[in-house]
Design an enzyme around this catalytic site. Structure first.
Site, PDB file in Angstrom:
ATOM      1  NE  ARG A 102     -22.426  -2.090   9.954  1.00 50.70           N
ATOM      2  CZ  ARG A 102     -21.898  -1.107   9.222  1.00 50.70           C
ATOM      3  NH1 ARG A 102     -22.583  -0.563   8.235  1.00 50.70           N
ATOM      4  NH2 ARG A 102     -20.673  -0.675   9.470  1.00 50.70           N
ATOM      5  CG  HIS A 129     -18.408   1.542  13.591  1.00 45.95           C
ATOM      6  ND1 HIS A 129     -18.098   0.244  13.254  1.00 45.95           N
ATOM      7  CD2 HIS A 129     -18.501   2.227  12.414  1.00 45.95           C
ATOM      8  CE1 HIS A 129     -17.996   0.150  11.937  1.00 45.95           C
ATOM      9  NE2 HIS A 129     -18.237   1.329  11.410  1.00 45.95           N
ATOM     10  CD  GLN A 132     -14.503   3.901  10.251  1.00 45.80           C
ATOM     11  OE1 GLN A 132     -15.294   3.272   9.583  1.00 45.80           O
ATOM     12  NE2 GLN A 132     -13.414   4.456   9.745  1.00 45.80           N
ATOM     13  CG  ASP A 217     -20.898   9.304  11.914  1.00 47.99           C
ATOM     14  OD1 ASP A 217     -21.081   9.127  10.693  1.00 47.99           O
ATOM     15  OD2 ASP A 217     -21.231   8.464  12.779  1.00 47.99           O
ATOM     16  CB  CYS A 257     -16.739   6.389   9.988  1.00 47.50           C
ATOM     17  SG  CYS A 257     -18.472   6.843  10.194  1.00 47.50           S
ATOM     18  NE  ARG A 285     -13.840  -0.427   9.124  1.00 49.17           N
ATOM     19  CZ  ARG A 285     -15.175  -0.452   8.996  1.00 49.17           C
ATOM     20  NH1 ARG A 285     -15.804   0.602   8.516  1.00 49.17           N
ATOM     21  NH2 ARG A 285     -15.871  -1.505   9.396  1.00 49.17           N
TER      22      ARG A 285
END
Ligand code: CP
Ligand code: NVA
Length: 299
Positions: A102, A129, A132, A217, A257, A285
């Site tokens: 990340r 991402h 996700q 988001d 998310c 996830r």
């Protein structure tokens, strides 16, 4: 050897299989079945940004699969002291069986992957991402069946999540409406590459009409904290609330998310309401990334 830096690194067919496998792995886990295909395997996890879900899901996945993981942060490794990415990639991949990263610049993970001798997984960059999206697609399928031919609306920032939704629209075959304020549109190269699937809007109400899934988001992503105030003003008309949800299809789902800012990008009555599937989305996830780890290790 395969990497997973964006959803485009797998074929549409492989992604479909991965989602089905995630649903099966979830069933097995809930039934208490022990399944350890990664015994003695090590996942190195490099986190240059904060995380709750990504860290817990990957660590739990590796433990449940019979392997282990190592948490690496720039604060206590040479990564934060300027050791070249190329050198770090060679060294870490000589000891671990897979690397999860990340970070900020997407180019950094591409360089790491180029010099890595083991598969590299993108656990969020400034641009994408993809992990996700595996969970989001699994969640949609579990609640509503195939997402092929459906309409999804993205509301808010044209950010990393939005870019991965564009990739997903192409790979999973859905139509994607994107409502952003002017100046906050997704990257034009990514949009131009997906003209058949994507439509851009500057008005949330028009974008959300007839949608099967509404997604949003945070307005300021990690690394943009100092823009929070400016963004609150720019995004004021891009909140997902009851009125916006009422314009979507009656059986539309809501996803985020997480982490979420209640009463900024989404009102509490929506994220905590009946159409929201954010807790399944977060849990998935774990299951989706188990399917990904299995795929990358065994391929
Ligand atoms: N959605 C997500 O990636 O959450 P974390 O930042 O907590 O990992
Ligand atoms: N767009 C958000 C997603 C967090 C999971 C960020 O990059 O901070």
């Amino acid at each position: 050897m395969r990497h997973f830096l964006t959803l485009k690194d797998l074929t549409a067919e492989e992604l479909q299989t991965l989602v089905e496998r995630a649903i099966e792995l979830k069933r097995m886990h809930k039934a208490g079945e022990i399944y350890q295909p990664l015994k003695n395997k090590v996942l190195a996890m490099i986190f240059e940004k904060s995380s709750t879900r990504t860290r817990v899901s990957f660590e739990s996945a590796m433990i449940q699969f019979g392997g282990g993981s190592i948490f690496l942060s720039p604060n206590d490794t040479q990564l934060g002291r300027g050791e070249p990415v190329e050198d770090s990639a060679r060294v870490i991949s000589s000891m671990a069986d897979m690397v999860m990263i990340r970070t900020f610049e997407h180019a950094k993970i591409e360089t790491f992957a180029q010099y890595s001798s083991v598969p590299v997984i993108n656990a969020l960059t400034d641009d994408y991402h993809p992990c996700q999206l595996l969970a989001d697609m699994q969640t949609y399928v579990e609640h509503r069946g195939s997402i092929k031919g459906k309409t999804v609306t993205w509301v808010g920032d044209g950010n990393n999540m939005c870019h991965s939704y564009i990739n997903a629209a192409q790979q999973f075959g859905f139509k994607l409406n994107i409502a952003t304020p002017k100046g906050y549109e997704p990257n034009s190269d990514i949009v131009n590459n997906a003209q058949a699937e994507v439509a851009l809007f500057t008005d949330t109400a028009s974008a959300v009409k007839g949608s099967d899934l509404v997604v949003t988001d945070v307005w300021a992503s990690m690394g943009q904290e100092e823009e929070q105030r400016k963004r609150e003003l720019a995004f004021a008309d891009f909140q997902v609330n009851k009125q916006i949800m009422s314009l979507a299809n009656d059986d539309a789902l809501f996803m985020h998310c997480l982490p979420a800012h209640r009463d900024e990008e989404v009102t509490a009555d929506v994220i905590d309401g009946k159409q929201s599937v954010v807790w399944d989305e977060a849990e998935n996830r774990l299951h989706a990334q188990k399917a990904l780890l299995e795929f990358l290790f065994l391929n």
